[in-house]
Design a protein around this motif. Sequence first.
Motif, short mmCIF file in Angstrom:
data_model
loop_
_atom_site.label_atom_id
_atom_site.label_comp_id
_atom_site.label_asym_id
_atom_site.label_seq_id
_atom_site.Cartn_x
_atom_site.Cartn_y
_atom_site.Cartn_z
N ILE A 383 0.87 -1.18 0.00
CA ILE A 383 0.00 0.00 0.00
C ILE A 383 0.90 1.23 0.00
O ILE A 383 1.70 1.42 0.91
N SER A 384 0.75 2.06 -1.06
CA SER A 384 1.55 3.29 -1.15
C SER A 384 0.64 4.49 -1.21
O SER A 384 -0.45 4.44 -1.78
N LEU A 385 1.09 5.58 -0.61
CA LEU A 385 0.34 6.84 -0.61
C LEU A 385 1.31 7.98 -0.86
O LEU A 385 2.24 8.20 -0.07
N GLN A 386 1.11 8.69 -1.96
CA GLN A 386 1.97 9.80 -2.35
C GLN A 386 1.12 10.95 -2.85
O GLN A 386 -0.10 10.80 -3.07
N THR A 387 1.73 12.10 -3.03
CA THR A 387 1.06 13.26 -3.62
C THR A 387 1.73 13.60 -4.95
O THR A 387 2.95 13.48 -5.09
N ASP A 388 0.92 14.02 -5.91
CA ASP A 388 1.44 14.33 -7.24
C ASP A 388 0.62 15.47 -7.83
O ASP A 388 -0.52 15.28 -8.24
N ALA A 389 1.21 16.68 -7.85
CA ALA A 389 0.59 17.85 -8.49
C ALA A 389 -0.82 18.10 -7.97
O ALA A 389 -1.78 18.16 -8.74
N GLY A 390 -0.97 18.23 -6.65
CA GLY A 390 -2.26 18.52 -6.07
C GLY A 390 -3.22 17.35 -6.05
O GLY A 390 -4.42 17.54 -5.89
N THR A 391 -2.69 16.14 -6.18
CA THR A 391 -3.53 14.93 -6.18
C THR A 391 -2.90 13.90 -5.26
O THR A 391 -1.69 13.64 -5.33
N ALA A 392 -3.74 13.32 -4.40
CA ALA A 392 -3.29 12.20 -3.57
C ALA A 392 -3.47 10.91 -4.35
O ALA A 392 -4.55 10.64 -4.87
N VAL A 393 -2.40 10.12 -4.43
CA VAL A 393 -2.43 8.88 -5.22
C VAL A 393 -2.25 7.71 -4.25
O VAL A 393 -1.19 7.56 -3.63
#
Length: 470
Positions: A383-393
């Motif tokens: 399970i991974s949780l990151q942020t990318d350009a104003g989006t939580a992925v």
Amino acid sequence: MVLLAVSCAAVGVAAVVELNGFLTGRLDEQLRETGVRFPASLEHGGPAPSDHDGDEDGDTRRQAAGTFGARLVGDTVTNAAVVASGGGTGTVNVPLSARDRRKLAGLPADGEGHTTDLASLGDYRMMATEGRDGDVLITGLPTESVEAAVHRLELVAAVVFGAALAVAGVAGALWVRWSLRPLSRVAATATRVSELPLSSGEVALPPRAPESDPRSEVGRVAGAFNAMLGHVEDALTKRHTSEERLRSFAADASHELRTPVASIRGHAELALLHPDPVPQKVLRALERIEAEAARMGEMVDDLLLLARLDAGRPLERLPVDLTRLVLDAVTDAQAAGPGHRWLLELSEEPVTVPGDAHRLHQVLANLLANARLHTPVGSTVTISLQTDAGTAVLRVHDDGPGVAEDIRPKVFERFTRADRRRTEDAGGGTGTGLGLSIVAAVAEAHGGSITLESGPGSTTFSVRLPTSGA
């Protein structure tokens, strides 16, 4: 415009060719009328003016200025002269180059006109005739007047046809634009319709395209387009009505079923708590009734949630610590699936999104339960949780057997279940087929999306949620 340009070019070329042929023919007639009087006067040592009108041995008075005369003996030019300008009473010897002499020698003595380019004089129309002494007499007239008339016609044709093409182009463009105005309005209406979301929900189609003359092609297109829009609007209205009726039924049925299902489950639990001895078969039946009642209750709750989401009921929009939800969901998944290996890949900073914490926790729980149920014991779930350009992925990846190819296109549809034998071989149970559809509906309700990438040994569900407003 292309056809008109081709037509103008054809007319211009035909006119130029015809004029050139006509004037050249007149020049040939003039050569025949002139005859060989002038070149014959060169037989005895060169030209000399004569006062005897009609004397063929020396008469140059009747010759036009620039008339060329030459005498050939064998292939050798013995004399060559032109009638001088200024009254036509004198001649001028012409110095011929070797090339000019070869050209004159090559003229056929057939009494017909031939165009020849002399380096010292320019273009001439020549006519060669056999003389009485076995020589060849050549008479020529300059083609300058013919060329001038042809060039003038070419210039006039270019100007006139060019102006005609320009006027026709402007007038044609204005006329076509004016005549196609109804079609432009049809195209504008079609563009607005193409931008509407027609897949679901109530759709309001734009006003119809203005009607035009039904006898014209554009008028028939506009009429057919408006009729088509009417049919589409009727179909969309009926579909929306049917969807609303179905959603209302699902919501009402789910709501009404909650009470009897809870009652059945309560009675089963109460019977199991009875202190008196109960036959084993009866005890087993009561346990199954309790389990199925619990399962039915979960299904009813899921259907009620989907009905509410389909109806567009708003969710909470509070800041939610998605990192905390991931940690809690993984802790629950470890307790439910101790035989799996659970890995976390989190960003250093907490990830916060605006939304409904309970529904987002349900998304995580469903994804992890899906990974646990459809992978064999010993599988690794990351399970991974990151942020990318104003989006939580959020990504949930497993190394299980993967999603069957025939199920992938409809994996987020309701009541879509994996192959029972594959699931049981993986060590999991069978669900209701609503888990992933709830995940997709909740993600869309939060303004996000979910995607699937699957293959043998690698399956990844990716949920994207906006972080703005958190």
